[in-house]
Design a protein around this motif. Structure first.
Motif, PDB file in Angstrom:
ATOM      1  N   GLY A   9       0.815  -1.196   0.000  1.00  8.97           N
ATOM      2  CA  GLY A   9       0.000   0.000   0.000  1.00  8.97           C
ATOM      3  C   GLY A   9       0.854   1.254   0.000  1.00  8.97           C
ATOM      4  O   GLY A   9       2.048   1.212   0.262  1.00  8.97           O
ATOM      5  N   GLY A  10       0.213   2.382  -0.304  1.00  4.11           N
ATOM      6  CA  GLY A  10       0.928   3.638  -0.314  1.00  4.11           C
ATOM      7  C   GLY A  10       0.236   4.691  -1.137  1.00  4.11           C
ATOM      8  O   GLY A  10      -0.942   4.577  -1.466  1.00  4.11           O
ATOM      9  N   LEU A  11       0.986   5.727  -1.479  1.00  2.00           N
ATOM     10  CA  LEU A  11       0.484   6.848  -2.270  1.00  2.00           C
ATOM     11  C   LEU A  11       0.903   6.688  -3.720  1.00  2.00           C
ATOM     12  O   LEU A  11       2.069   6.418  -4.010  1.00  2.00           O
ATOM     13  N   VAL A  12      -0.044   6.875  -4.625  1.00  2.00           N
ATOM     14  CA  VAL A  12       0.235   6.756  -6.052  1.00  2.00           C
ATOM     15  C   VAL A  12      -0.587   7.800  -6.811  1.00  2.00           C
ATOM     16  O   VAL A  12      -1.674   8.176  -6.379  1.00  2.00           O
ATOM     17  N   GLN A  13      -0.042   8.273  -7.925  1.00  2.00           N
ATOM     18  CA  GLN A  13      -0.747   9.259  -8.744  1.00  2.00           C
ATOM     19  C   GLN A  13      -1.832   8.608  -9.595  1.00  2.00           C
ATOM     20  O   GLN A  13      -1.747   7.420  -9.919  1.00  2.00           O
ATOM     21  N   PRO A  14      -2.860   9.368  -9.956  1.00  2.00           N
ATOM     22  CA  PRO A  14      -3.881   8.821 -10.860  1.00  2.00           C
ATOM     23  C   PRO A  14      -3.252   8.288 -12.136  1.00  2.00           C
ATOM     24  O   PRO A  14      -2.353   8.905 -12.703  1.00  2.00           O
ATOM     25  N   GLY A  15      -3.728   7.127 -12.579  1.00  2.00           N
ATOM     26  CA  GLY A  15      -3.173   6.487 -13.753  1.00  2.00           C
ATOM     27  C   GLY A  15      -2.020   5.562 -13.455  1.00  2.00           C
ATOM     28  O   GLY A  15      -1.575   4.814 -14.340  1.00  2.00           O
ATOM     29  N   GLY A  16      -1.540   5.588 -12.237  1.00  2.00           N
ATOM     30  CA  GLY A  16      -0.424   4.759 -11.849  1.00  2.00           C
ATOM     31  C   GLY A  16      -0.823   3.344 -11.498  1.00  2.00           C
ATOM     32  O   GLY A  16      -1.991   2.958 -11.601  1.00  2.00           O
ATOM     33  N   SER A  17       0.162   2.575 -11.068  1.00  2.00           N
ATOM     34  CA  SER A  17      -0.050   1.171 -10.732  1.00  2.00           C
ATOM     35  C   SER A  17       0.506   0.852  -9.354  1.00  2.00           C
ATOM     36  O   SER A  17       1.419   1.518  -8.861  1.00  2.00           O
ATOM     37  N   LEU A  18      -0.055  -0.188  -8.765  1.00  2.00           N
ATOM     38  CA  LEU A  18       0.367  -0.616  -7.446  1.00  2.00           C
ATOM     39  C   LEU A  18       0.053  -2.096  -7.289  1.00  2.00           C
ATOM     40  O   LEU A  18      -0.942  -2.573  -7.819  1.00  2.00           O
ATOM     41  N   ARG A  19       0.896  -2.798  -6.564  1.00  2.00           N
ATOM     42  CA  ARG A  19       0.655  -4.211  -6.289  1.00  2.00           C
ATOM     43  C   ARG A  19       0.530  -4.433  -4.794  1.00  2.00           C
ATOM     44  O   ARG A  19       1.433  -4.080  -4.029  1.00  2.00           O
ATOM     45  N   LEU A  20      -0.580  -5.030  -4.397  1.00  2.00           N
ATOM     46  CA  LEU A  20      -0.792  -5.418  -3.017  1.00  2.00           C
ATOM     47  C   LEU A  20      -0.527  -6.911  -2.877  1.00  2.00           C
ATOM     48  O   LEU A  20      -0.892  -7.700  -3.744  1.00  2.00           O
ATOM     49  N   SER A  21       0.106  -7.278  -1.775  1.00  2.00           N
ATOM     50  CA  SER A  21       0.385  -8.678  -1.509  1.00  2.00           C
ATOM     51  C   SER A  21      -0.085  -9.042  -0.112  1.00  2.00           C
ATOM     52  O   SER A  21      -0.057  -8.211   0.795  1.00  2.00           O
ATOM     53  N   CYS A  22      -0.493 -10.277   0.043  1.00  2.00           N
ATOM     54  CA  CYS A  22      -0.948 -10.778   1.331  1.00  2.00           C
ATOM     55  C   CYS A  22      -0.392 -12.171   1.525  1.00  2.00           C
ATOM     56  O   CYS A  22      -0.630 -13.059   0.695  1.00  2.00           O
ATOM     57  N   ALA A  23       0.326 -12.367   2.604  1.00  2.00           N
ATOM     58  CA  ALA A  23       0.914 -13.659   2.911  1.00  2.00           C
ATOM     59  C   ALA A  23       0.288 -14.227   4.174  1.00  2.00           C
ATOM     60  O   ALA A  23       0.211 -13.549   5.196  1.00  2.00           O
ATOM     61  N   ASP A 104     -12.535 -18.244   8.599  1.00  2.00           N
ATOM     62  CA  ASP A 104     -12.087 -17.105   7.819  1.00  2.00           C
ATOM     63  C   ASP A 104     -11.244 -16.144   8.651  1.00  2.00           C
ATOM     64  O   ASP A 104     -11.391 -16.047   9.866  1.00  2.00           O
ATOM     65  N   TYR A 105     -10.373 -15.424   7.953  1.00  2.00           N
ATOM     66  CA  TYR A 105      -9.468 -14.484   8.612  1.00  2.00           C
ATOM     67  C   TYR A 105      -9.331 -13.219   7.787  1.00  2.00           C
ATOM     68  O   TYR A 105      -9.388 -13.250   6.547  1.00  2.00           O
ATOM     69  N   TRP A 106      -9.150 -12.117   8.498  1.00  2.00           N
ATOM     70  CA  TRP A 106      -8.985 -10.806   7.880  1.00  2.00           C
ATOM     71  C   TRP A 106      -7.632 -10.215   8.212  1.00  2.00           C
ATOM     72  O   TRP A 106      -7.117 -10.380   9.323  1.00  2.00           O
ATOM     73  N   GLY A 107      -7.071  -9.505   7.251  1.00  2.00           N
ATOM     74  CA  GLY A 107      -5.862  -8.756   7.507  1.00  2.00           C
ATOM     75  C   GLY A 107      -6.185  -7.459   8.220  1.00  2.00           C
ATOM     76  O   GLY A 107      -7.350  -7.078   8.375  1.00  2.00           O
ATOM     77  N   GLN A 108      -5.161  -6.751   8.654  1.00  2.00           N
ATOM     78  CA  GLN A 108      -5.346  -5.496   9.369  1.00  2.00           C
ATOM     79  C   GLN A 108      -5.718  -4.343   8.446  1.00  2.00           C
ATOM     80  O   GLN A 108      -6.260  -3.332   8.896  1.00  2.00           O
ATOM     81  N   GLY A 109      -5.435  -4.487   7.180  1.00  2.00           N
ATOM     82  CA  GLY A 109      -5.736  -3.452   6.211  1.00  2.00           C
ATOM     83  C   GLY A 109      -4.515  -2.626   5.859  1.00  2.00           C
ATOM     84  O   GLY A 109      -3.655  -2.388   6.700  1.00  2.00           O
ATOM     85  N   THR A 110      -4.459  -2.191   4.614  1.00  2.00           N
ATOM     86  CA  THR A 110      -3.371  -1.338   4.156  1.00  2.00           C
ATOM     87  C   THR A 110      -3.957  -0.178   3.347  1.00  2.00           C
ATOM     88  O   THR A 110      -4.845  -0.373   2.519  1.00  2.00           O
ATOM     89  N   GLN A 111      -3.469   1.012   3.606  1.00  2.00           N
ATOM     90  CA  GLN A 111      -4.011   2.217   2.980  1.00  2.00           C
ATOM     91  C   GLN A 111      -3.483   2.392   1.565  1.00  2.00           C
ATOM     92  O   GLN A 111      -2.276   2.313   1.322  1.00  2.00           O
ATOM     93  N   VAL A 112      -4.398   2.647   0.640  1.00  2.00           N
ATOM     94  CA  VAL A 112      -4.054   3.006  -0.731  1.00  2.00           C
ATOM     95  C   VAL A 112      -4.650   4.379  -1.008  1.00  2.00           C
ATOM     96  O   VAL A 112      -5.863   4.565  -0.900  1.00  2.00           O
ATOM     97  N   THR A 113      -3.797   5.329  -1.339  1.00  2.00           N
ATOM     98  CA  THR A 113      -4.242   6.685  -1.626  1.00  2.00           C
ATOM     99  C   THR A 113      -3.837   7.061  -3.040  1.00  2.00           C
ATOM    100  O   THR A 113      -2.654   7.017  -3.384  1.00  2.00           O
ATOM    101  N   VAL A 114      -4.820   7.414  -3.853  1.00  2.00           N
ATOM    102  CA  VAL A 114      -4.584   7.813  -5.238  1.00  2.00           C
ATOM    103  C   VAL A 114      -4.842   9.313  -5.330  1.00  2.00           C
ATOM    104  O   VAL A 114      -5.988   9.760  -5.231  1.00  2.00           O
ATOM    105  N   SER A 115      -3.787  10.074  -5.513  1.00  2.00           N
ATOM    106  CA  SER A 115      -3.902  11.520  -5.528  1.00  2.00           C
ATOM    107  C   SER A 115      -2.720  12.142  -6.257  1.00  2.00           C
ATOM    108  O   SER A 115      -1.615  11.611  -6.240  1.00  2.00           O
ATOM    109  N   SER A 116      -2.978  13.278  -6.885  1.00  2.00           N
ATOM    110  CA  SER A 116      -1.921  14.023  -7.549  1.00  2.00           C
ATOM    111  C   SER A 116      -1.346  15.088  -6.642  1.00  2.00           C
ATOM    112  O   SER A 116      -0.384  15.763  -6.982  1.00  2.00           O
TER     113      SER A 116
END
Length: 116
Positions: A9-23, A104-116
């Motif tokens: 997770g993290g900050l990315v600009q509009p039109g960009g790409s990001l990969r989330l992973s969960c182990a 079933d199990y849930w992760g804690q969550g990760t923030q994804v922010t899409v902003s210029s």
């Protein structure tokens, strides 16, 4: 007990790409369902994408053609490749796994922010 560790997770600009992973750790079992959910500010949690043990997938209409979910049974991981990101994709993303033997199990969550 199963623990889910999310990353990417993290900050990315509009039109960009990001990969989330969960182990998933603490279990030798395979998963019937692995999925990603998200909750945007002021909105309810919604399903983003899910993948079954057979590899079949389902996507929310809002992300079809832009997001791709994949899994590795050997590593007990699930990924979410997000492309052409929009500001509307800004949310906390949660990893989810299910197995009939341990529930079933849930992760804690990760923030994804899409902003210029």
């Amino acid at each position: 007990q199963v623990q889910l560790v999310e990353s990417g997770g993290g900050l990315v600009q509009p039109g960009g790409s990001l990969r989330l992973s969960c182990a998933a750790s603490g279990s030798r079992f395979s998963f019937d369902v692995m999925a990603w959910y998200r909750r945007a500010p002021g909105k309810e949690r919604e399903l983003v994408a899910r993948i079954s043990s057979s590899g079949s997938t389902n996507y929310a209409d809002s992300v079809k053609g832009r997001f791709t979910i994949s899994r590795s049974n050997a590593k007990n991981t699930v990924n979410l490749d997000m492309n052409s990101l929009k500001s509307e994709d800004t949310a906390v993303y949660y990893c989810y796994v299910y197995n009939g033997l341990f529930g079933d199990y849930w992760g804690q969550g990760t923030q994804v922010t899409v902003s210029s």
